[in-house]
Design a protein around this motif. Structure first.
Motif, mmCIF file in Angstrom:
data_model
loop_
_atom_site.group_PDB
_atom_site.id
_atom_site.type_symbol
_atom_site.label_atom_id
_atom_site.label_comp_id
_atom_site.label_asym_id
_atom_site.label_seq_id
_atom_site.Cartn_x
_atom_site.Cartn_y
_atom_site.Cartn_z
ATOM 1 N N HIS A 65 4.697 6.111 -5.515
ATOM 2 C CA HIS A 65 3.353 5.524 -5.529
ATOM 3 C C HIS A 65 2.388 6.449 -6.252
ATOM 4 O O HIS A 65 2.766 7.543 -6.714
ATOM 5 C CB HIS A 65 2.865 5.185 -4.120
ATOM 6 C CG HIS A 65 2.891 6.328 -3.144
ATOM 7 N ND1 HIS A 65 2.133 7.464 -3.305
ATOM 8 C CD2 HIS A 65 3.576 6.505 -1.984
ATOM 9 C CE1 HIS A 65 2.342 8.287 -2.306
ATOM 10 N NE2 HIS A 65 3.225 7.738 -1.477
ATOM 11 N N GLY A 66 1.129 6.041 -6.361
ATOM 12 C CA GLY A 66 0.156 6.739 -7.187
ATOM 13 C C GLY A 66 -0.199 8.139 -6.750
ATOM 14 O O GLY A 66 -0.707 8.932 -7.549
ATOM 15 N N ALA A 78 8.451 1.276 -3.352
ATOM 16 C CA ALA A 78 7.379 1.522 -4.313
ATOM 17 C C ALA A 78 6.238 0.529 -4.178
ATOM 18 O O ALA A 78 6.412 -0.583 -3.658
ATOM 19 C CB ALA A 78 7.943 1.467 -5.739
ATOM 20 N N THR A 79 5.073 0.934 -4.641
ATOM 21 C CA THR A 79 3.962 0.007 -4.801
ATOM 22 C C THR A 79 4.133 -0.734 -6.118
ATOM 23 O O THR A 79 4.881 -0.306 -6.991
ATOM 24 C CB THR A 79 2.612 0.755 -4.813
ATOM 25 O OG1 THR A 79 2.630 1.719 -5.876
ATOM 26 C CG2 THR A 79 2.354 1.445 -3.488
ATOM 27 N N ASP A 80 3.409 -1.828 -6.287
ATOM 28 C CA ASP A 80 3.513 -2.613 -7.513
ATOM 29 C C ASP A 80 3.088 -1.815 -8.735
ATOM 30 O O ASP A 80 3.736 -1.869 -9.784
ATOM 31 C CB ASP A 80 2.657 -3.879 -7.405
ATOM 32 C CG ASP A 80 3.201 -4.851 -6.369
ATOM 33 O OD1 ASP A 80 4.321 -5.346 -6.567
ATOM 34 O OD2 ASP A 80 2.521 -5.093 -5.375
ATOM 35 N N VAL A 133 4.406 2.132 1.940
ATOM 36 C CA VAL A 133 5.554 2.722 1.239
ATOM 37 C C VAL A 133 6.074 3.926 2.019
ATOM 38 O O VAL A 133 7.284 4.053 2.280
ATOM 39 C CB VAL A 133 5.162 3.138 -0.198
ATOM 40 C CG1 VAL A 133 6.241 4.036 -0.813
ATOM 41 C CG2 VAL A 133 4.959 1.917 -1.072
ATOM 42 N N ASP A 134 5.183 4.831 2.395
ATOM 43 C CA ASP A 134 5.590 6.028 3.135
ATOM 44 C C ASP A 134 6.198 5.665 4.488
ATOM 45 O O ASP A 134 7.199 6.251 4.912
ATOM 46 C CB ASP A 134 4.392 6.953 3.339
ATOM 47 C CG ASP A 134 3.934 7.614 2.043
ATOM 48 O OD1 ASP A 134 4.749 7.713 1.111
ATOM 49 O OD2 ASP A 134 2.761 8.022 1.966
ATOM 50 N N THR A 150 0.826 -1.205 0.000
ATOM 51 C CA THR A 150 0.000 0.000 0.000
ATOM 52 C C THR A 150 0.865 1.262 0.000
ATOM 53 O O THR A 150 2.044 1.231 0.361
ATOM 54 C CB THR A 150 -0.912 0.038 1.235
ATOM 55 O OG1 THR A 150 -0.103 0.169 2.418
ATOM 56 C CG2 THR A 150 -1.760 -1.228 1.330
ATOM 57 N N LYS A 151 0.241 2.384 -0.377
ATOM 58 C CA LYS A 151 0.933 3.672 -0.349
ATOM 59 C C LYS A 151 1.346 4.029 1.077
ATOM 60 O O LYS A 151 2.430 4.581 1.303
ATOM 61 C CB LYS A 151 0.021 4.770 -0.914
ATOM 62 C CG LYS A 151 -0.373 4.562 -2.363
ATOM 63 C CD LYS A 151 -1.363 5.634 -2.802
ATOM 64 C CE LYS A 151 -2.495 5.004 -3.558
ATOM 65 N NZ LYS A 151 -3.502 5.978 -4.014
ATOM 66 N N ARG A 182 7.502 11.609 -10.151
ATOM 67 C CA ARG A 182 7.818 10.198 -10.340
ATOM 68 C C ARG A 182 8.960 10.035 -11.344
ATOM 69 O O ARG A 182 9.882 9.243 -11.135
ATOM 70 C CB ARG A 182 6.579 9.440 -10.815
ATOM 71 C CG ARG A 182 5.538 9.245 -9.732
ATOM 72 C CD ARG A 182 4.220 8.768 -10.273
ATOM 73 N NE ARG A 182 4.308 7.422 -10.835
ATOM 74 C CZ ARG A 182 3.264 6.765 -11.331
ATOM 75 N NH1 ARG A 182 2.073 7.319 -11.341
ATOM 76 N NH2 ARG A 182 3.423 5.554 -11.800
ATOM 77 N N ALA A 241 3.056 1.474 -9.225
ATOM 78 C CA ALA A 241 4.007 2.534 -9.543
ATOM 79 C C ALA A 241 5.288 1.979 -10.152
ATOM 80 O O ALA A 241 5.925 2.615 -10.993
ATOM 81 C CB ALA A 241 4.335 3.338 -8.293
ATOM 82 N N GLN A 274 10.342 7.345 -2.027
ATOM 83 C CA GLN A 274 9.164 6.542 -2.295
ATOM 84 C C GLN A 274 8.564 6.851 -3.663
ATOM 85 O O GLN A 274 8.782 7.913 -4.232
ATOM 86 C CB GLN A 274 8.114 6.728 -1.196
ATOM 87 C CG GLN A 274 7.636 8.156 -1.003
ATOM 88 C CD GLN A 274 8.285 8.827 0.175
ATOM 89 O OE1 GLN A 274 9.509 8.962 0.241
ATOM 90 N NE2 GLN A 274 7.470 9.276 1.118
#
Length: 530
Positions: A389-390, A414-416, A372-373, A368-369, A397, A418, A387
């Motif tokens: 993410h979306g 990162a998220t998957d 990540v944070d 999750t975002k 990015r 991103a 980081q």
């Protein structure tokens, strides 16, 4: 089961370790040392035992029920030689004008040597500037057919060198016939990729291989005006995502009447992401007389249907670089599973990166975002991690990815979504911060390391009790985990010593003499403490 006791010497990650009983735990707070070096280059060390003593027993229970066992394999210590010429993704080493004579002789005798394929001198120079001295198997298997204009369906794993495999023939063909460089010319090659990150990566590779050609990346999340201005000026190659390409076609900004070569990359991912309709509409928008090649890690029914309907079946060739193998990850990747609680994750991940990353790049995946944070901003990682993410805007990015590739920071969390399509040279270690939801996610994440023939390390953090999930991944993906506990302080320190030693060896002998007197004085002053 593990079947390895204290005092036993085992081979893990290309070097031998002696397993002894030492306290587990983290040595957090140790800074990364500069210099890219894989864990395989470290001297021998002493790791801690598995964090969860029940882990081995749980996995043995899975085995007794008919499941695949999880083992640490005992084998002769392997050596792995890496060089710039062995990689399609690696930049030429700084300060290196040419390879030693012996290395050149080895390359000249290699079946993939560039001069064996009739590649133009201009393109050979561009490839060598990238550090490419020979072609990889997938490039060797497809080059002549693609240069001959044949349609192809190529089944090849991610990280096998496929971008240069389809990009090199495109560049060579266009250079041979590209006498007109008129302003406003329409593209003669269209490449479709499922994500903007992959589209940008392909564009970068195309520019490097064919710097005299104009290659444009067309993708969502960026202003239309900028991309339209580039198209109006005239381009040779367009690399784009289905949605933005469709928009440009509908607006009349992208004209496909001159396309002679159409490439669909990661066709199976297009299917998973629901782009079938857009892809087929785009394929009907390009001239019927064209070369078409489809690239995919797997060949589902939809890809076969595309080949049947849109390829010239009289000149269609199928190339399978995977075969009947059930192994879905590169053989150069070592896989580890480490048990940890959520609270311990930041420190354990930081230690794994120190030990297995050797100061090089590391990619951490979180679900999750928020996760990540939390990881990127944790005290253990915030000084050297960023980081992705979306919720981060597209411009930031792209800046983050640029800095990561340039080595301005070591660790990307990162998220998957991103990270999909990211291709960064020399990612030494991937850490999956939790057990992946499915096998495809595991393969995608681990495939960010061990690319183009390099060695890599993939670590999965799991909760005690999730051993069954690990066994399921093993069965499906066709690989084996080595169970490990968190790196011990002694293990981490030995890694730092190896890093510092390597950095010292980078100092030229011409300048190191200037430090000799000071070093000798320091040793004399500190005595046994030195």
């Amino acid at each position: 089961g593990l079947g390895v006791g204290a005092g036993k010497t085992v081979n893990v990650a290309g070097f031998q370790r002696r397993l002894v009983s030492v306290p587990g735990g983290s040595a957090g707070g140790l800074p990364l040392v500069g210099g890219v070096m894989g864990a395989r280059q470290l001297s021998s060390f002493t790791p801690s035992p598995p964090l969860n003593k029940n882990a081995a027993a749980s996995l043995e229970a899975e085995e007794e029920e008919g499941h695949v066992e999880v083992t640490v394999e005992v084998s002769p210590t392997a050596t792995h030689t890496e060089s710039a010429e062995a990689s399609s993704y690696q930049e030429a080493p700084a300060g290196t004008d040419q390879e030693p004579a012996e290395a050149k002789e080895d390359i000249e005798g290699d079946p993939g040597a560039l001069d064996k394929f009739g590649i133009s001198e201009e393109t050979q120079r561009a490839l060598r500037k990238m550090g490419v001295e020979k072609l990889f198997p997938v490039q060797i298997q497809t080059f002549e057919a693609l240069m001959g204009g044949k349609d192809m369906v190529v089944k090849s794993r991610t990280g096998s060198g496929k971008t240069i495999a389809f990009g090199l023939p495109v560049v060579e063909t266009l250079l041979q016939t590209n006498s007109e460089r008129d302003r406003g010319r329409h593209p003669r090659c269209l490449v479709l990729a499922p994500t903007r990150e992959l589209a940008l990566q392909i564009q970068r590779e195309m520019v490097k291989v064919g710097p005299r050609l104009t290659t444009a990346a067309i993708y969502g999340g960026a202003p239309y005006t900028t991309q339209e201005n580039i198209l109006r000026q005239g381009v040779d190659i367009v690399v784009g995502t289905p949605g933005r390409v469709m928009d440009m076609i509908d607006k009349g900004s992208l004209m496909l009447d001159s396309v002679q070569m159409f490439i669909l990359d990661e066709a199976d991912e297009m299917l998973k992401m629901g782009f079938q309709e857009d892809v087929e509409r785009i394929m009907t928008s390009v001239p019927e007389v064209r070369q078409t090649n489809l690239w995919s890690a797997t060949v589902p029914a939809w890809v076969k249907s595309l080949a049947k309907r849109y390829c010239d079946n009289d000149r269609l060739e199928m190339v399978d670089m995977v075969g009947d193998s059930t192994v879905r990850t590169a053989a150069t990747i070592k896989h580890y599973a480490v048990a940890a609680s959520d609270d311990d994750k930041p420190s354990i991940i930081a230690d794994l990166i120190r030990v297995h990353g050797g100061g090089g790049r590391a990619l951490v995946f979180a679900q999750t975002k928020m996760e990540v944070d939390r990881l990127a901003q944790s005290p253990e990682m915030r000084e050297w991690a960023r980081q992705l993410h979306g919720d981060i805007d597209q411009k930031m990015r792209e800046r983050t990815l640029f800095d990561f590739r340039a080595g301005k920071f070591n660790v990307l969390v990162a998220t998957d979504v991103a990270a999909r399509g990211i291709d960064v040279p020399e990612v030494e270690v991937v850490v999956q911060a939790s057990t992946p939801e499915n096998e495809d996610t595991f393969v995608h994440r681990s495939g960010r390391t061990g690319r183009a023939g390099r060695s890599g390390v993939n670590c999965v953090i799991y909760r005690p009790g999730e051993e069954g999930e690990l066994a399921r991944i093993q069965r499906s993906v066709g690989m084996r985990f080595a169970l490990e506990g968190p790196p011990s302080p002694e293990f981490i320190m030995s890694s730092r010593v190896a890093d510092v030693t390597k950095d010292l060896h980078k100092v030229s002998w011409k300048t190191s003499a200037a430090f000799a007197e000071a070093a000798e004085a320091l040793v004399a002053e500190m005595g046994d403490k030195a």
